[in-house]
Write a protein that holds these residues in place. Structure first.
Motif, PDB file in Angstrom:
ATOM      1  N   PRO A   1     -31.193   1.727   5.208  1.00  0.00           N
ATOM      2  CA  PRO A   1     -30.954   2.377   6.391  1.00  0.00           C
ATOM      3  C   PRO A   1     -29.889   3.282   6.200  1.00  0.00           C
ATOM      4  CG  PRO A   1     -31.375  -0.096   6.624  1.00  0.00           C
ATOM      5  CD  PRO A   1     -31.266   0.278   5.051  1.00  0.00           C
ATOM      6  N   GLN A   2     -28.779   2.929   5.500  1.00  0.00           N
ATOM      7  CA  GLN A   2     -27.496   3.675   5.621  1.00  0.00           C
ATOM      8  C   GLN A   2     -28.022   5.175   5.043  1.00  0.00           C
ATOM      9  OE1 GLN A   2     -24.527   1.692   3.284  1.00  0.00           O
ATOM     10  NE2 GLN A   2     -23.683   0.716   5.274  1.00  0.00           N
TER      11      GLN A   2
ATOM     12  N   TRP B   1     -30.820   6.426   4.901  1.00  0.00           N
ATOM     13  CA  TRP B   1     -31.624   7.334   6.096  1.00  0.00           C
ATOM     14  C   TRP B   1     -30.792   7.909   7.371  1.00  0.00           C
ATOM     15  CZ3 TRP B   1     -36.064   9.143   5.003  1.00  0.00           C
ATOM     16  CH2 TRP B   1     -37.074   8.351   4.539  1.00  0.00           C
ATOM     17  N   HIS B   2     -29.597   7.118   7.429  1.00  0.00           N
ATOM     18  CA  HIS B   2     -29.053   7.523   8.495  1.00  0.00           C
ATOM     19  C   HIS B   2     -27.956   9.059   7.906  1.00  0.00           C
ATOM     20  CE1 HIS B   2     -29.212   4.987  11.440  1.00  0.00           C
ATOM     21  NE2 HIS B   2     -28.878   3.833  10.814  1.00  0.00           N
ATOM     22  N   ARG B   3     -27.794   8.931   6.488  1.00  0.00           N
ATOM     23  CA  ARG B   3     -27.236   9.950   5.960  1.00  0.00           C
ATOM     24  C   ARG B   3     -28.133  11.312   5.978  1.00  0.00           C
ATOM     25  NH1 ARG B   3     -26.647  12.690   1.621  1.00  0.00           N
ATOM     26  NH2 ARG B   3     -28.527  11.614   0.358  1.00  0.00           N
TER      27      ARG B   3
ATOM     28  N   SER C   1     -30.666  11.853   7.678  1.00  0.00           N
ATOM     29  CA  SER C   1     -30.809  12.226   9.330  1.00  0.00           C
ATOM     30  C   SER C   1     -29.719  13.109   9.703  1.00  0.00           C
ATOM     31  CB  SER C   1     -30.942  11.126  10.064  1.00  0.00           C
ATOM     32  OG  SER C   1     -30.943  11.399  11.363  1.00  0.00           O
ATOM     33  N   ASP C   2     -28.513  12.651   9.443  1.00  0.00           N
ATOM     34  CA  ASP C   2     -27.564  13.442   9.860  1.00  0.00           C
ATOM     35  C   ASP C   2     -27.233  15.075   9.093  1.00  0.00           C
ATOM     36  OD1 ASP C   2     -26.494  11.476  11.485  1.00  0.00           O
ATOM     37  OD2 ASP C   2     -25.023  10.618   9.729  1.00  0.00           O
TER      38      ASP C   2
END
Length: 326
Positions: free
Chosen positions: A280-281, A283-285, A287-288
């Motif tokens: 998840p982390q 994916w967030h990175r 995405s950002d």
């Protein structure tokens, strides 16, 4: 020594130029080190050196150490390389596999030492599966395993080249099959075989022995009886009822399965699954950092990929249902 196989490793793509200074050449299955004469012959050859194989994570050379030294001897500062995503055990397996038959083959002593290491790291692999990687006979692998039994943890099951898990000692499975035949005489033999962890032919033999009034296990066989309250089931069946370990662990276990490792479609599937292990982390990175002008296209592509995986899962699930006896 050119390696064309990428069994077990993922992320294989086209070759790219890599600086020699980035590479390390430790942990080779070649115990005696490099061959100076072979390096000289490669360096003096007018032919372009074939791409080497490299573990992307560590930049350790999997296959092509002689070519790396030959390139340096030519005065070159880089070499063509195919980068693979794999762990250290997978890298060693691949190094052994490609060096058994390509270029300067591993000596018998090298292959024997490699077999002992693979038995330790893949104790659940069958003798034939390890033999197919090391180029030794399955009887030789069995002998090495027996000699190493005091040093290496022994598994109660073996995973064959077809990926199926079978017990080393089938006596417990025979006893379980006998109980099931008595309790559920109308159950299809294949279903009993699957639940008892033995092959259908073994179930047929157990049924015939019971009908003759004999014990399920032939005289003289080892008997490793499991507690009556503990049903013997293959690992795959247990995982159907319990989601089991996290996705990355399950995919890592799949990457050790010879039936996937040694087929092109299996390696393709492993590469696709490997991309799903991003946490998840991460994916967030990612995405950002998606550029604003790419968001719409990536959203659409991600949804299409999701639908493709769902269709694939449905197709596999339906096929599994059709294959169930009934």
């Amino acid at each position: 020594m050119r390696g064309s196989s990428t069994a077990g490793a993922t992320g294989a793509g086209s070759a790219e130029r890599v600086s020699l200074s980035e590479l390390t050449t430790s942990d080779s299955p070649r115990r005696s080190g490099t061959d100076a004469e072979h390096i000289r012959l490669l360096a003096e050859s007018a032919a372009e050196l074939p791409p080497i194989l490299v573990n992307r994570r560590t930049m350790r050379v999997i296959d092509g150490t002689h070519r790396v030294h030959a390139a340096a001897l030519r005065g070159e500062d880089s070499i063509e390389a195919v980068l693979l995503d794999c762990d250290d055990d997978e890298a060693f397996l691949l190094a052994v596999e490609v060096n058994v038959t390509h270029g300067l083959p591993l000596t018998r002593a090298d292959r024997t030492a490699a077999a002992k290491r693979i038995i330790a790291s893949h104790a659940d692999w069958s003798d034939r599966a390890i033999a197919s990687v090391t180029g030794l006979s399955h009887k030789t692998i069995g002998s090495i395993r027996r000699r190493s039994s005091g040093e290496i943890p022994q598994s109660a099951t073996r995973r064959g080249r077809d990926g199926r898990v079978r017990p080393v000692d089938a006596s417990a499975g025979r006893i379980q099959a006998g109980r099931m035949l008595a309790d559920r005489p109308d159950t299809p033999l294949r279903e009993i075989a699957r639940e008892a962890g033995v092959c259908p032919a073994t179930v047929r033999d157990v049924r015939a022995r019971i009908q003759r009034g004999e014990a399920p296990v032939p005289a003289g066989r080892r008997v490793a009886v499991a507690p009556a309250a503990t049903p013997l089931r293959p690992q795959a069946r247990a995982e159907e009822e319990d989601e089991g370990p996290e996705l990355s662990v399950r995919i890592r276990n799949l990457r050790k399965d010879p039936s996937l490792r040694f087929s092109e479609s299996g390696r393709t599937l492993l590469r696709l699954l490997d991309a799903c292990t991003v946490g998840p982390q991460e994916w967030h990175r990612i995405s950002d950092n998606v550029p604003p002008h790419c968001v719409e296209i990536i959203v659409s592509a991600a949804r299409e990929c999701s639908r493709a995986w769902e269709d694939f899962a449905v197709e596999l699930d339906q096929r599994r249902g059709r294959q169930k006896p009934g």
